[in-house]
Design an enzyme around this catalytic site. Structure first.
Site, PDB file in Angstrom:
ATOM      1  N   GLY A  43     -18.294   4.809   3.689  1.00  0.00           N
ATOM      2  CA  GLY A  43     -19.502   3.873   3.934  1.00  0.00           C
ATOM      3  C   GLY A  43     -20.113   3.292   2.705  1.00  0.00           C
ATOM      4  N   ALA A  44     -20.441   4.104   1.604  1.00  0.00           N
ATOM      5  CA  ALA A  44     -21.110   4.046   0.469  1.00  0.00           C
ATOM      6  C   ALA A  44     -19.998   3.124  -0.367  1.00  0.00           C
ATOM      7  CB  ALA A  44     -21.360   4.913  -0.241  1.00  0.00           C
ATOM      8  N   ALA A 251      -9.599   3.737  -3.261  1.00  0.00           N
ATOM      9  CA  ALA A 251     -10.452   2.558  -2.882  1.00  0.00           C
ATOM     10  C   ALA A 251     -10.122   1.383  -2.801  1.00  0.00           C
ATOM     11  CB  ALA A 251     -11.844   2.800  -3.847  1.00  0.00           C
ATOM     12  N   ALA A 252      -9.003   1.078  -2.845  1.00  0.00           N
ATOM     13  CA  ALA A 252      -8.402  -0.153  -2.630  1.00  0.00           C
ATOM     14  C   ALA A 252      -8.752  -0.903  -1.262  1.00  0.00           C
ATOM     15  CB  ALA A 252      -6.743  -0.391  -2.918  1.00  0.00           C
ATOM     16  N   GLY A 253      -8.533   0.032  -0.287  1.00  0.00           N
ATOM     17  CA  GLY A 253      -9.107  -0.326   1.097  1.00  0.00           C
ATOM     18  C   GLY A 253     -10.461  -0.661   1.152  1.00  0.00           C
ATOM     19  N   ASP A 254     -11.241   0.095   0.572  1.00  0.00           N
ATOM     20  CA  ASP A 254     -12.728  -0.372   0.465  1.00  0.00           C
ATOM     21  C   ASP A 254     -13.103  -1.458  -0.204  1.00  0.00           C
ATOM     22  OD1 ASP A 254     -12.852   2.183   1.989  1.00  0.00           O
ATOM     23  OD2 ASP A 254     -13.232   3.461   0.121  1.00  0.00           O
TER      24      ASP A 254
HETATM   25  P1  ADP Z   1      -5.880   1.622   1.479  1.00  0.00           P
HETATM   26  O1  ADP Z   1      -6.322   1.919   0.115  1.00  0.00           O
HETATM   27  O2  ADP Z   1      -6.884   1.839   2.606  1.00  0.00           O
HETATM   28  O3  ADP Z   1      -4.513   2.458   1.657  1.00  0.00           O
HETATM   29  P2  ADP Z   1      -4.308  -0.497   0.946  1.00  0.00           P
HETATM   30  O4  ADP Z   1      -3.334   0.200  -0.104  1.00  0.00           O
HETATM   31  O5  ADP Z   1      -3.395  -1.344   1.845  1.00  0.00           O
HETATM   32  O6  ADP Z   1      -5.508   0.010   1.476  1.00  0.00           O
HETATM   33  O7  ADP Z   1      -5.045  -1.880   0.037  1.00  0.00           O
HETATM   34  C1  ADP Z   1      -5.852  -2.636   0.464  1.00  0.00           C
HETATM   35  C2  ADP Z   1      -5.278  -4.038  -0.235  1.00  0.00           C
HETATM   36  O8  ADP Z   1      -5.739  -4.207  -1.476  1.00  0.00           O
HETATM   37  C3  ADP Z   1      -3.969  -4.687   0.162  1.00  0.00           C
HETATM   38  O9  ADP Z   1      -3.833  -5.381   1.401  1.00  0.00           O
HETATM   39  C4  ADP Z   1      -3.534  -5.427  -0.886  1.00  0.00           C
HETATM   40  O10 ADP Z   1      -3.991  -6.807  -0.807  1.00  0.00           O
HETATM   41  C5  ADP Z   1      -4.731  -4.845  -2.043  1.00  0.00           C
HETATM   42  N1  ADP Z   1      -3.591  -4.156  -2.781  1.00  0.00           N
HETATM   43  C6  ADP Z   1      -3.405  -2.645  -2.705  1.00  0.00           C
HETATM   44  N2  ADP Z   1      -2.559  -2.146  -3.491  1.00  0.00           N
HETATM   45  C7  ADP Z   1      -2.016  -3.114  -4.226  1.00  0.00           C
HETATM   46  C8  ADP Z   1      -1.117  -3.152  -5.437  1.00  0.00           C
HETATM   47  N3  ADP Z   1      -0.425  -2.126  -5.579  1.00  0.00           N
HETATM   48  N4  ADP Z   1      -1.076  -4.304  -5.863  1.00  0.00           N
HETATM   49  C9  ADP Z   1      -1.394  -5.569  -5.404  1.00  0.00           C
HETATM   50  N5  ADP Z   1      -2.557  -5.393  -4.349  1.00  0.00           N
HETATM   51  C10 ADP Z   1      -2.666  -4.138  -3.812  1.00  0.00           C
END
Ligand code: ADP
Length: 315
Positions: A43-44, A251-254
């Protein structure tokens, strides 16, 4: 004036992280190399991300009465998140206890503590308090499930665009889906929820149908380095990822969900909002850490426009 803010209902934790060359075996003690104590919680992290995207952002969540409280609140505040809807409850602030080895492999124990005190009455009061100022509600599943589901229904009834990141994945009551404008699972969450193993764009499309069949308006499945798949009743579109060199994908998803919500609250069209989310997700992988790795709006815009230039040059 149209509301441009984002309301985030979710978890707040102190992330206590020890770094060592290798993780200890069961019962073993190893010497570590470094240690950090930082703001965390899905959330944060989403709230920080929405604020960094430029949206006025309110966090609804609970912290305890202990030294960790000050650390997480100053973390939220330093990134520009408004704290008026954060409650201080009896007991202790939630903690994520993380161990990371030299290869980046980790294990995590999350203890919800104060996060377990968040209740439906607090959510209703906060939606009321920010009425007219927020257009988007962001939800995830590190708080009691019944509270997240109630927030979806109440947010939808209040006319907010409701976005659920169903993480950590868990079974939800069947009546929640119809309150969701957008659901943003990654591959493993989409697989766990739908029972359809998501490994590529074609299987993501089948999983997206599962969400749409249950009443979600827009399934947006994130595919890491393969980008994201957007599916509504009218249209299916695959967005390829922005090219980056990842060092830590935490945190890519966040980052994605926070920027998506921030851009939608600013009334950008949905495809542009997805591009903001994807640029933020890509940039978050280029720096270590969670909330500390989130980019700002200018960095996301720079990546989007550089990519558009390269695309233009390639044609
Ligand atoms: P989570 O962190 O929840 O597993 P993802 O890995 O699917 O989520 O990442 C969320 C978004 O961030 C992806 O849809 C993409 O656009 C971007 N992303 C994540 N990893 C990469 C990467 N290695 N290269 C480029 N974009 C990325």
């Amino acid at each position: 004036m149209e509301p441009t803010g984002v309301l985030v209902v979710g978890s707040i934790t102190a992330d206590v992280t020890a770094f060592s060359r290798r993780l200890p075996r069961r019962g073993e003690t190893v010497l570590g190399d470094d240690f950090t104590l930082l703001l965390g919680g899905k959330g944060a992290n989403q709230a920080v991300s929405a604020a960094r995207a430029g949206a006025p952002t309110w966090m609804v969540g609970c912290v305890g009465q202990d030294p960790f409280r000050d650390i997480v609140l100053s973390g939220l505040e330093s990134h520009g998140v408004t704290l008026t809807e954060v409650r201080t409850v009896e007991g202790r602030t939630g903690v994520a206890h993380i161990r990371v080895d030299a290869s980046g492999e980790n294990d995590i124990v999350i203890t919800p503590l104060a996060n377990a005190s968040l209740d439906t009455g607090m959510v209703d009061a906060s939606i009321q308090a920010v009425r007219g100022r927020v257009g988007v509600l962001l939800l995830q599943l590190e708080i009691p499930i019944e509270v997240a589901c109630h927030a979806a229904e109440a947010g939808s009834a209040a006319g907010l665009t409701v976005i659920l990141d169903p993480a950590p994945a868990q079974e939800l009551p069947g009546n929640v889906w119809r309150h969701l404008d957008i659901v943003t699972p990654n591959e493993s969450e989409a697989s766990a929820l739908t029972g359809i193993e998501v490994t590529d764009v074609a299987s993501a499309e089948r999983a997206a149908s599962w969400f749409l069949d249950r009443g979600v308006k827009h399934a947006l499945i994130t595919l890491g380095s393969a980008g994201a798949l957007s599916v509504t009743a009218d249209r299916t579109r695959h967005f390829p990822a922005y090219p980056v060199t990842p060092v830590d994908t935490t945190a890519a998803g966040d980052a994605f969900t926070g920027f998506l919500g921030g851009a939608l609250a600013a009334r950008l069209d949905v495809d542009t909002a997805i591009q903001y989310g994807m640029a933020a997700g890509a940039l978050a992988t280029t720096r270590p850490g969670a909330s500390s790795s989130l980019p700002d709006k200018a960095a996301a815009e720079a990546l989007i426009s550089t990519d558009a230039l390269l695309e233009g040059a390639a044609r």
